[in-house]
Design a protein around this motif. Sequence first.
Motif, PDB file in Angstrom:
ATOM      1  N   PRO A  47      16.107  58.373  -8.026  1.00 25.49           N
ATOM      2  CA  PRO A  47      16.007  56.918  -8.191  1.00 25.49           C
ATOM      3  C   PRO A  47      15.077  56.232  -7.211  1.00 25.49           C
ATOM      4  N   GLU A  48      14.439  56.950  -6.310  1.00 26.86           N
ATOM      5  CA  GLU A  48      13.678  56.295  -5.247  1.00 26.86           C
ATOM      6  C   GLU A  48      12.201  56.671  -5.239  1.00 26.86           C
ATOM      7  N   ASP A  83      16.079  49.907  -1.793  1.00 24.66           N
ATOM      8  CA  ASP A  83      17.392  49.547  -1.269  1.00 24.66           C
ATOM      9  C   ASP A  83      18.366  49.249  -2.404  1.00 24.66           C
ATOM     10  N   ASP A  84      19.635  49.512  -2.171  1.00 25.79           N
ATOM     11  CA  ASP A  84      20.682  49.220  -3.139  1.00 25.79           C
ATOM     12  C   ASP A  84      21.062  47.744  -3.066  1.00 25.79           C
ATOM     13  N   VAL A  85      21.043  47.076  -4.223  1.00 25.31           N
ATOM     14  CA  VAL A  85      21.498  45.684  -4.312  1.00 25.31           C
ATOM     15  C   VAL A  85      22.433  45.568  -5.508  1.00 25.31           C
ATOM     16  N   TRP A  86      23.262  44.535  -5.506  1.00 27.36           N
ATOM     17  CA  TRP A  86      24.200  44.295  -6.608  1.00 27.36           C
ATOM     18  C   TRP A  86      23.686  43.156  -7.468  1.00 27.36           C
ATOM     19  N   ARG A 107      25.234  48.001  -9.331  1.00 25.31           N
ATOM     20  CA  ARG A 107      24.371  48.412  -8.221  1.00 25.31           C
ATOM     21  C   ARG A 107      23.070  48.976  -8.767  1.00 25.31           C
ATOM     22  N   VAL A 108      21.951  48.413  -8.331  1.00 24.87           N
ATOM     23  CA  VAL A 108      20.631  48.839  -8.790  1.00 24.87           C
ATOM     24  C   VAL A 108      19.716  49.024  -7.584  1.00 24.87           C
ATOM     25  N   LYS A 109      18.595  49.710  -7.801  1.00 23.49           N
ATOM     26  CA  LYS A 109      17.583  49.875  -6.761  1.00 23.49           C
ATOM     27  C   LYS A 109      16.611  48.707  -6.788  1.00 23.49           C
ATOM     28  N   GLU A 110      16.372  48.136  -5.623  1.00 19.64           N
ATOM     29  CA  GLU A 110      15.357  47.095  -5.477  1.00 19.64           C
ATOM     30  C   GLU A 110      14.213  47.661  -4.652  1.00 19.64           C
ATOM     31  N   TYR A 111      13.033  47.714  -5.243  1.00 15.11           N
ATOM     32  CA  TYR A 111      11.855  48.268  -4.579  1.00 15.11           C
ATOM     33  C   TYR A 111      11.054  47.139  -3.953  1.00 15.11           C
TER      34      TYR A 111
END
Length: 298
Positions: free
Chosen positions: A73-74, A246-249, A254-258
Motif C-alpha cells: 500500500p505504500e 500515512d494512515d488517516v481516517w 483507514r486509508v493511505k494519504e500520500y
Amino acid sequence: MATIRKLAVAAIAAVAVVTVSGAAHAVEEGLTVQSGNRDSPLAATPPPTSPGRVSGGRRGRIVGGREVSDRDPETGEQFMAKLFTPDGAGFYCGGSLVSPRHVLTRAGCNVFPGDVVTNHPGYVPAGDLNDIAVLELQAKSEEEMLRAGVVPVKMNENFGNPHGFYVTGFGATDAAAATAGSLQLKRGYQPLRPWSKCREITDAVRLSDGSALRVWEQAQVCTNYESNWSGALCERDVGGGMFRADDVWVNGVRVKEYTLFAVASYWIGTSTQVCPQGYPNVGTKVAFYKDWIASAMQ
C-alpha cells in the motif's frame, strides 16, 4: 510562459520495495555531485504509444532491494511519472503527478521549452539550487486519469519534522550505475538527516571549477547519510518524489494519504562508487516553493 508542445507522462505500477544494508562511509577524496538529465535516456524502456497510456516494458530501480506484492500500500505508483524524450529515445527522469494536468520534477532534468510550463527562474546548476519545475500534460480529463488508476499526490505545505521519506525511481540498480534497468520498479525509505551532519560530506565537495558545493538549508533536504538500510538514489531516479504514506481516517475507514515533501535533486558519489549507500541524497522542499508552484500551475 508559452508552450509549444505538451509532454506525455506515463503512470507506473510499482511492484517492489528496497531494503539495503551497508555501513556508513568515511569521507574520501573524489566526492562528486551526481544527477541526470535528458542527455542520457534509457532506451531499454519504450515511451508510451499514446498520451496517458500506462507504461509497460522494462523499469529501472533504486539501488538494491527485494520484490514485494502488487498489494503493497505504500508504493505511491498512482502518482509516479516517467519523462520521455520527444524523439522516442527513452525516459530520462522521474516526476510526481500533482494535478490531473501537472507533474512536478527537477529543473536539472533539462526539460526543453515546449516540454515544461515553468522552470524555476532562479535555478542554479552549481549546487542545484531552486531545482524544481512544473510540467503540463496533454489534455486528459480527471475521469480518464482515475479509470487508469492515476491519482495526484497531495503536496506538503508545512515541512515540520518528518522522520524520513519513501523514494521510488527507475534508475540503475548497482552502486557502479552499470545496470540499465529492470522489470521491477523499486522503493526505499530514506531517513531525514540534519544538515549539520550532511555538511560533513557536502562541504568537502568541490565542483568542476573548484568552487564549493552550495547548500540552501531552508530550501533543500538531506537524506540517506550514514543509513545502513535505506535505498540510495542512482541514475534516472532524480526528479521523482520524496514522499510519505500515512494512515488517516476518512468516514470511519483507514486509508493511505500520500504527501509529497520534496523532489529528488542529486546525490553525492565517490571516486569508487557512482551511487554509494550511506552518502547524502538531496531533494528540493515542496513546502518552500508552494506559492511558486501554485503560480506555475495556473
